[in-house]
Design a protein around this motif. Structure first.
Motif: not given
Lengths: 450, 531
Positions: B401, B343-344, B399, B393, B369, B386
């Protein structure tokens, strides 16, 4: 993407560097103790600067060098305390070296057709330049008049001969044509006047010199008194440009300095003979007496300048390919290393032990050696180079200074280390950020133009 | 075109470390200035009240002194001027300052050698004595070793000579320390504090040598024509406030005056002085009137507290949510796309490299990120979708969602108006769809493709590049596989350019981001920078 995110490059003008040259014209001498004598002669870095700028700016540097000439003619000195003095000025030999360094770095982009500029008689007149140099070095004090306690004026006969030879050799019609084309244009009028002014100043400075002690330790000078430092510079330029074979230059150097001894010796012998009344036997006895007492010519041999001249030749041979091509890869490593080490050995082991410092010329030679090290061996060169030079100096001191007459100054290492690193650093930069000669000439000056 | 940016990354890393270390002190600069001004005012008031002013012949001297003191009081702010100078394309100035710094350093070495030489030359009165021979041989050996280390082309010879030099230097230093220790032992007034002081002097000497060497190396790099902001990071709006915020180590998302209204700003700002104060307490540089045990506990507490505060500052900064339907920021956004598997885009660093982890924490370099918030959030809001089901978070892009059926519409709309798109390379269906979108909407020229650092060692980078090439109908560089670790693909003046590095370190990705956002040319990226 938005266009304003990009980075904008800017380039400083040639003249913004002139402020730096003015700063470099200062020299500071500071005797902290009998042994620790610091001297910061910033003008030593001027040839480095002009070479660097020439590689970047090309022919645009001509005006810059002209203006530099104007500073060279004048000098100022101030003794603030007995142990501290400051001076402003650029020695003539530094200026000559700076000019030729700049020329070397501009040359691939601009060729001056010298043969067109000289008369046919130049072919034989040029040999008089050797005599002019001899006189400029050894007879610089012969025509010196002290008009008062604070003012003296002098004429260096060698420089006068030099001017006369050049005046008789130049094709004035070609020269004036070139001046008209380059400088007498309406858009270059100011530049033309300034250039002519500088040329006149330089000629006047060569023809006569004076020094005036104004007040309270402040002195003002005009003109070039001596050509002392010029011999190693000329030897270097002859070797580095491969105009003469380096072995021939070495022989010429030895002959040059030996001739001074011979001339002095002969002069003294004739003086002794003429003082010994008319009787030849008395005259011969006078000569024998003079030789026996050791007073005849023994101290005249300029050993320091000879050693520095030889070092300059060896360094010239070491760096010659780079001087020619401005490409460090053209240096033959083994040959360069050999001549480099030879030069350092000659400089540090050949100097007589009565010298307290290696002098400005010696520092310049150290700088040249360090520059070559930085140029070839880069980071290793700037770390080991200055250390090697310091160690060799120290070794030279230990080998040479073992009697009471030795006045060697080990603290000279402070000056040597500083100069060596700075030159080595710029050697490294010359390797890493070299400007190839193929870069187009920004000034738009056509090649092969006189 | 493929460019190896290993050397550039190395330099960027060094600059990052310098900036991080400086940020711990910079916050105090303003306080130093205020304290100086207060002291000057105090002095002046006392001086005027004492009536001495009337007794002094030269009032001008006093005024000159006060003016000089006031100017000097602002000295701590000189770092702003220094940073400003570092950002100018004055490569000649860098060359001159590098030469001066190194020259002074070597002059100091020359002074030490000169002191030694002066004594030796005075002492030596006999030719070919034992002392004479000993010195001759030792210095001769050093000369030979220096020549060999400097000029030999054989690696083995250089190594041997290098070790010889290290041994001689260690023996020389050891001998010097032995002599000094002997003299201290002979002095009955010597205490253990003197020996500690001696050891501290040696350590200080080593640190000074290291700093000089580092400074010279930096200036060699800065002497080139490479854009400065590629090395030190850019400040887009070069206002006083932004410069100060950059130097204080705040992320670029907080380089504006309105940021002062957020608790995250103050938490970030206070965390560093807290750590700094803790270190000073442990070093016994601040006297707070407690005994040593309490002081150590307080010092440790301040250090831990500073770290905790910094962590919470990140949490506070991450609490803002992006709402694509409300464009509160008029600037076009920077869209961050990636697979939720990473994700990052975590940067790889071995667990034992604690110092590296520490620097990553304080310089926002733990993942791409974070790094984007630190480096490029100044250009516009960095936004991302997100991860579904995420409850906490992370610190990074803002983000949103979205519902599953909405995400493609939101990405399409945002990508069209985005000033730049940063996408983590991959071959999952979602990422493949994003590739096709970029190609279809002709957004590739504003796209920075980052190869996930975690997959840099495996063939995942190459397969991700192949997937990208297939989805966008781009041509794959032929020798990409043999070019080291893939870092990024971006558009330069020569077309699509693949950036690689020998090590997929944090700095390589930061350099890639800077190159993309500063529109650096391929020639500037390829400029040799090996030190």
């Amino acid at each position: 993407m938005q266009s304003d995110l990009s980075i904008k490059q800017s380039h400083a003008s040639t003249w913004s560097w002139f402020a730096l040259v003015l700063l470099l014209a200062f020299a500071i001498f500071w005797a902290l103790s009998d042994l620790l004598r610091l001297r910061l002669e910033l003008y030593l870095f001027i040839p480095l600067l002009t070479g660097w700028l020439a590689s970047r700016l090309g022919f645009q540097l001509v005006s810059f060098l002209s203006a530099l000439g104007a500073i060279t003619v004048f000098s100022l000195g101030e003794r603030l305390f007995p142990a501290l003095s400051i001076s402003f000025g650029i020695p003539f030999w530094i200026y000559v070296l700076a000019m030729f360094t700049a020329l070397a770095f501009v040359r691939p982009r601009w060729h001056l057709s010298l043969p067109q500029l000289f008369e046919a008689r130049w072919q034989w007149l040029r040999w008089l330049l050797l005599i002019a140099l001899w006189m400029a070095v050894f007879k610089d004090l012969d025509l010196l008049w002290k008009l008062s306690n604070t003012f003296r004026i002098g004429v260096n006969p060698g420089f006068v001969l030099l001017i006369l030879v050049l005046a008789a050799s130049i094709k004035w019609s070609v020269f004036s044509q070139w001046l008209r084309r380059e400088y007498w244009r309406r858009d270059h009028a100011l530049q033309g006047v300034l250039t002519m002014g500088v040329i006149v100043l330089l000629v006047l400075g060569l023809l006569f010199n004076f020094r005036w002690n104004v007040f309270a330790g402040l002195s003002f000078g005009f003109g070039f008194k001596s050509a002392d430092g010029l011999v190693p510079v000329i030897a270097f330029l002859l070797a580095v440009s491969a105009i003469l074979d380096w072995r021939l230059i070495l022989m010429l150097l030895v002959g040059f300095f030996a001739s001074e001894v011979a001339v002095s010796w002969l002069g003294e012998m004739f003086a002794a003979l003429s003082n010994g009344e008319t009787d030849a036997a008395d005259g011969a006895a006078a000569v024998r007496e003079a030789i026996g007492s050791g007073s005849l010519s023994r101290t005249y041999f300029n050993w320091v300048d000879l050693i520095q001249g030889i070092t300059a030749v060896l360094l010239g041979v070491a760096i010659a390919p780079f001087w020619r091509d401005q490409d460090h890869s053209s240096l033959r490593i083994n040959r360069t290393r050999l001549f480099l080490i030879l030069a350092l050995v000659v400089l540090f082991f050949g100097m007589p032990n009565y010298t307290q410092s290696i002098g400005s010329t010696g520092l310049m030679l150290v700088g040249c050696a360090a520059y070559i090290m930085g140029l070839i061996w880069q980071v290793r060169g700037i770390i080991a180079g200055p250390l090697l030079i310091q160690m060799l100096y120290l070794l030279g001191q230990i080998v040479g200074c073992i009697d009471d007459s030795c006045h060697a100054n080990a603290y000279e290492l402070v000056n040597i280390a500083f100069v060596a690193f700075v030159f080595g650093f710029f050697g490294l930069l010359s390797n890493r950020y070299q400007v190839h000669p193929s870069v187009p000439n920004e000034s738009g000056v056509k090649e092969d133009e006189p | 075109m493929i460019i190896d940016i290993s050397a550039l990354a190395k330099m960027v890393r060094r600059m990052d470390v310098s900036a991080t270390l400086k940020s711990f002190v910079v916050v105090f600069a303003v306080m130093f200035v205020l304290a100086n001004l207060v002291n000057i005012m105090n002095f002046l008031m006392n001086f005027l009240q004492s009536g001495l002013f009337g007794d002094i012949d030269s009032g001008g001297f006093v005024i000159a002194w006060v003016v000089t003191a006031i100017i000097a009081a602002f000295g701590p702010l000189a770092f702003i001027v220094w940073d400003w100078m570092a950002r100018q394309p004055w490569h000649h100035l860098a060359a001159i300052s590098g030469a001066l710094i190194g020259g002074i350093g070597f002059a100091a070495v020359g002074f030490c050698l000169g002191a030694f030489g002066a004594n030796v030359v005075v002492e030596l009165d006999t030719v070919f004595s034992f002392d004479w021979f000993f010195l001759f041989v030792v210095i001769g050996l050093v000369v030979v070793a220096l020549i060999g280390w400097m000029s030999s082309e054989s690696q083995q010879v250089r190594r041997f000579m290098g070790w010889e030099l290290i041994v001689v230097a260690a023996l020389g230093l050891g001998g010097f320390l032995y002599v000094v220790s002997l003299s201290k032992m002979e002095d009955p007034e010597s205490a253990w504090v003197d020996y500690v002081g001696l050891a501290a002097t040696v350590i200080l000497l080593v640190v000074v040598v290291w700093l000089v060497a580092r400074s010279v190396r930096h200036r060699i790099v800065l002497s080139g024509d490479r854009p400065r902001e590629l090395l030190v990071g850019s400040i887009r709006h070069k206002r006083f406030w932004a410069r100060l915020a950059f130097l204080a180590g705040l992320p670029s998302s907080l380089w504006h005056a309105r940021a002062m209204l957020t608790p995250a700003f103050w938490a970030f700002l206070l965390a560093r002085p807290l750590v700094y104060a803790g270190v000073l307490l442990l070093l016994d540089r601040i006297d707070i009137g407690f005994n040593i045990g309490v002081t150590i506990v307080l010092g440790m507490g301040a250090i831990v507290g500073g770290h905790v505060l910094f962590y919470y500052a990140k949490r506070m900064a991450a609490s803002y949510i992006w709402n694509p339907s409300q464009q509160s920021d008029p600037r076009p956004p920077i869209l961050f796309l990636r697979s939720f598997e990473d994700d990052q885009l975590r940067f790889k660093r071995p667990g034992w490299d604690l110092v590296g982890h520490w620097f990553d924490l304080w310089s926002f370099r733990r993942n791409a990120d974070e790094a984007m918030i630190d480096e490029i959030a100044q250009y516009g809001p960095v936004v991302a979708l997100g991860m579904p089901g995420e409850t906490r978070i992370p610190f990074g892009a803002l983000r949103y969602y979205s519902k599953h059926e909405d995400w493609q519409r939101i990405v399409t709309d945002t990508a069209k108006r985005a000033q730049a798109i940063v996408i983590g390379a991959g071959s999952t269906p979602g990422v493949m769809w994003e590739y096709e979108l970029l190609a279809r909407e002709q957004l590739l020229d504003r796209t920075l493709l980052l190869f996930p650092p975690a997959a840099a060692d495996s063939g995942a980078g190459i397969s991700a590049l192949a997937a990208f090439a297939e989805a966008t109908q781009s041509e794959l560089p032929h020798d990409a596989q043999e070019s080291g670790h893939l870092i990024a693909l971006l558009a330069t003046d020569t077309g699509p350019t693949l950036l690689t590095a020998q090590k997929p370190g944090t700095a390589a990705y930061v350099a890639a981001m800077r190159a993309h956002f500063q529109q650096v040319t391929a020639a500037q990226l390829a400029d040799p920078l090996v030190l």
